[in-house]
Write an enzyme that holds these catalytic residues in place. Structure first.
Site, mmCIF file in Angstrom:
data_model
loop_
_atom_site.group_PDB
_atom_site.id
_atom_site.type_symbol
_atom_site.label_atom_id
_atom_site.label_comp_id
_atom_site.label_asym_id
_atom_site.label_seq_id
_atom_site.Cartn_x
_atom_site.Cartn_y
_atom_site.Cartn_z
ATOM 1 N N ALA A 10 0.826 -1.213 0.000
ATOM 2 C CA ALA A 10 0.000 0.000 0.000
ATOM 3 C C ALA A 10 0.855 1.257 0.000
ATOM 4 C CB ALA A 10 -0.915 -0.019 1.228
ATOM 5 N N GLY A 12 2.232 2.759 -2.872
ATOM 6 C CA GLY A 12 2.229 3.534 -4.117
ATOM 7 C C GLY A 12 1.377 4.787 -4.010
ATOM 8 N N ARG A 16 -2.010 7.084 -11.663
ATOM 9 C CA ARG A 16 -3.068 6.997 -12.671
ATOM 10 C C ARG A 16 -4.439 7.442 -12.140
ATOM 11 N NH1 ARG A 16 -1.277 0.901 -14.137
ATOM 12 N NH2 ARG A 16 -0.460 1.102 -12.013
ATOM 13 N N THR A 79 6.972 -3.592 -6.719
ATOM 14 C CA THR A 79 6.265 -4.466 -5.776
ATOM 15 C C THR A 79 7.212 -5.461 -5.080
ATOM 16 O OG1 THR A 79 5.628 -5.791 -7.695
ATOM 17 C CG2 THR A 79 3.973 -4.291 -6.829
ATOM 18 N N GLU A 155 4.847 -8.633 -17.364
ATOM 19 C CA GLU A 155 4.062 -7.406 -17.237
ATOM 20 C C GLU A 155 3.585 -6.943 -18.614
ATOM 21 O OE1 GLU A 155 3.032 -5.838 -14.265
ATOM 22 O OE2 GLU A 155 3.667 -7.862 -13.775
ATOM 23 N N ASN A 170 -2.400 -12.021 -13.848
ATOM 24 C CA ASN A 170 -1.932 -12.079 -12.456
ATOM 25 C C ASN A 170 -2.796 -11.108 -11.650
ATOM 26 O OD1 ASN A 170 -0.506 -11.931 -10.042
ATOM 27 N ND2 ASN A 170 1.061 -10.558 -10.891
ATOM 28 N N ARG A 333 -31.819 16.755 10.512
ATOM 29 C CA ARG A 333 -30.397 17.017 10.783
ATOM 30 C C ARG A 333 -29.949 16.343 12.086
ATOM 31 N NH1 ARG A 333 -29.868 23.164 10.305
ATOM 32 N NH2 ARG A 333 -27.780 22.636 11.033
ATOM 33 N N ASN A 377 -49.458 19.867 17.422
ATOM 34 C CA ASN A 377 -49.661 20.158 16.008
ATOM 35 C C ASN A 377 -48.994 21.487 15.670
ATOM 36 O OD1 ASN A 377 -50.630 19.710 13.398
ATOM 37 N ND2 ASN A 377 -52.367 21.065 13.769
#
Ligand code: UD1
Ligand code: CA
Length: 457
Positions: A10, A12, A16, A79, A155, A170, A333, A377
């Site tokens: 984790a 990276g 992209r 990796t 790859e 993969n 709310r 009311n």
């Protein structure tokens, strides 16, 4: 029993994604991708979990918390390099290590378990979780020999024309004999199109050492989707949404259009609830039996009582009782508590307000910082004037009170039990029990005056 470890990649940035948010923190069904991975791994019996963090390390660690140990990968060199960072914690251990990418949020604990079992039964030093993709673009391809055994992974960017035709990919998830993994990693080079240390190269390295390598084909490509950009993120969202919706439908919830209904993972919904299209239910929400929600409704962190009906409305951080009717176009709310059989009608805003059994706020009103008793009311267009620009004040409207249309209740103020407030009143003094209060200018009629004005030259 073989010891089991996990390494989660984790670190990276996720170039992209074109985002300031680190890739593995992008949410799918409201939960960061990497958290889905950790949640699923948690239900597999593991002796140790190590997450490799780099970009946004603080934020990623904050999300995952104590479930995992962490190692920082200072530079993102691939990796294979990422897994190497875990060697201090794992290298000497006997057992099986699963390596999982933080950007494959859809893989289930059943698949992780099946992969472990397959790997440990086969006696292989490495087992790749593979899948058959309709469009394998971007993924590493699994190259098998004539006997059908996994030889290596190439790859996309390094593949030749023939290898690009291979549609077995993969998934980025593998089981390894722990010691074989760390010893093979020593031999991984960065001599490839991206100049990175590729983890999948370990497969070929082990083959060259005549070690047994195996492939386990996932029956469902959708589960193994890797999220590298926003297009894949939307695909993951869709798959997760349908998976969650299907679980609820199988448990007895009617979802009129599962494509148009968004329910986050922690939501609990009882039997015979009906959910109409355009509904988004998030957070720790519980919806009791026979309620009807939507269309076009947003509910977050609420308890919705049995048989209640909420249409075209928004509700957040509140409790709503049984047999309540809300909407269309109401806004509940935070910190509101709405009792049984209450009606909150169109264009009504309720904020930090408690409304007791069987009261009605049917149209165009604002109730903020208020407590309404039972059988109250509230006439159309009534406003609690709760804010003087600095502080907020409380309005109390006791049981059986009747507030006429277009009244302003200037807080702090109490409208007594059983009292009446005349329409158009501005109330800035308490109204005693059973009194009628009129707080408006007296009307005067000037006979013939309009005609006189019209005839003016
Ligand atoms: C990777 C695989 C590819 C596979 C695909 C499945 C490699 C070289 N390729 O490609 O064969 O088909 O996943 O989705 O492994 N990461 C680090 N440190 C790094 C680099 C990456 O922690 O130095 C993490 C990333 O944060 C990400 C994961 O590893 O969570 C995968 O990296 P990514 O760049 O997305 O690999 P892919 O190109 O998708
Ligand atoms: Ca990826």
């Amino acid at each position: 029993m073989v010891k089991r470890y996990a390494v989660i990649l984790a670190a990276g940035q996720g170039t992209r994604m074109k985002s300031k948010l680190y890739k593995v923190l992008h949410p799918v069904a409201g939960r960061p991708m990497v958290q889905h991975v950790i949640d699923q791994l948690e239900s597999v019996q593991l002796d140790k979990m190590v997450t490799i963090v780099g970009f946004g390390a603080d934020k990623v660690i904050e999300h995952i918390g104590e479930k995992s140990e962490f190692v920082i990968q200072e530079e993102q060199l691939g990796t294979g390099h990422a897994v190497m960072q875990a060697q201090e914690l794992l290298k000497d251990k006997d057992g099986t290590t699963i390596v999982v990418c933080g950007d494959t949020p859809l893989i289930t604990n059943e698949t992780y378990t099946a992969l472990f079992d397959h790997h440990e039964k086969s006696g292989a030093k490495a087992t790749v979780l593979t899948a058959k993709a309709l469009d394998p673009k971007g993924y590493g391809r699994v190259i098998r020999n004539d006997a059908g055994e996994v030889e290596r992974i190439v790859e996309h960017k390094d593949a030749n024309a023939q290898e690009l035709l291979v549609n077995e990919i993969n998934t980025g998830t593998y089981c390894f004999d722990n010691q074989a993994l760390f010893s093979a990693l020593q031999d991984v080079s960065n001599d490839n199109a991206q100049g990175e240390y590729y983890l999948p190269d370990v497969i070929e390295i082990l083959r060259h050492k005549s070690e047994k390598v195996s492939g386990y084909v996932s029956p469902d490509f959708g589960e193994t989707l890797g999220v590298n950009d926003r297009v894949a993120l939307a695909q993951a969202e869709k798959i997760m949404k349908l998976r969650i919706n299907e679980r609820h439908m199988r448990a007895g919830v009617a979802i009129i259009d599962p494509d148009q209904t968004y329910i986050h993972p922690d939501v609990v919904i009882e039997q015979d609830v009906v959910i109409h299209p355009g509904t988004i239910i998030t957070g720790k929400t519980t919806i009791k039996a026979n309620a009807e929600i939507g269309p076009n409704t947003e509910i977050s962190n609420c308890l919705i009582g049995e048989g209640s009906n909420i249409r075209q409305s928004v509700a957040k951080d509140s409790k709503i009782g049984d047999g309540v009717n809300i909407g269309p176009f109401a806004h509940i709310r935070p910190e509101s508590e709405i009792g049984n059989e209450v009606k909150v009608g169109n264009f009504v805003e309720i904020k930090k307000t408690k409304i007791d059994h069987n009261s009605k706020v049917s149209h165009l009103s604002y109730m903020g910082d208020a407590h309404l008793g039972s059988n109250v009311n509230i006439g159309c267009g009534t406003i609690t004037v709760n804010y003087d620009g600095k502080n907020k004040y409380l309005t109390t409207i006791e049981d059986d009170a009747f507030v006429g249309c277009n009244s302003n209740l200037i807080a702090p103020v109490t409208v007594g039990k059983g009292s009446y407030v005349a329409a158009g009143s501005t109330i800035n003094k308490d109204v005693p029990e059973d009194a009628l209060s009129i707080g408006r200018a007296r009307q005067t009629n000037k006979e013939g005056y309009a005609k006189k004005l019209k005839n003016r030259k």
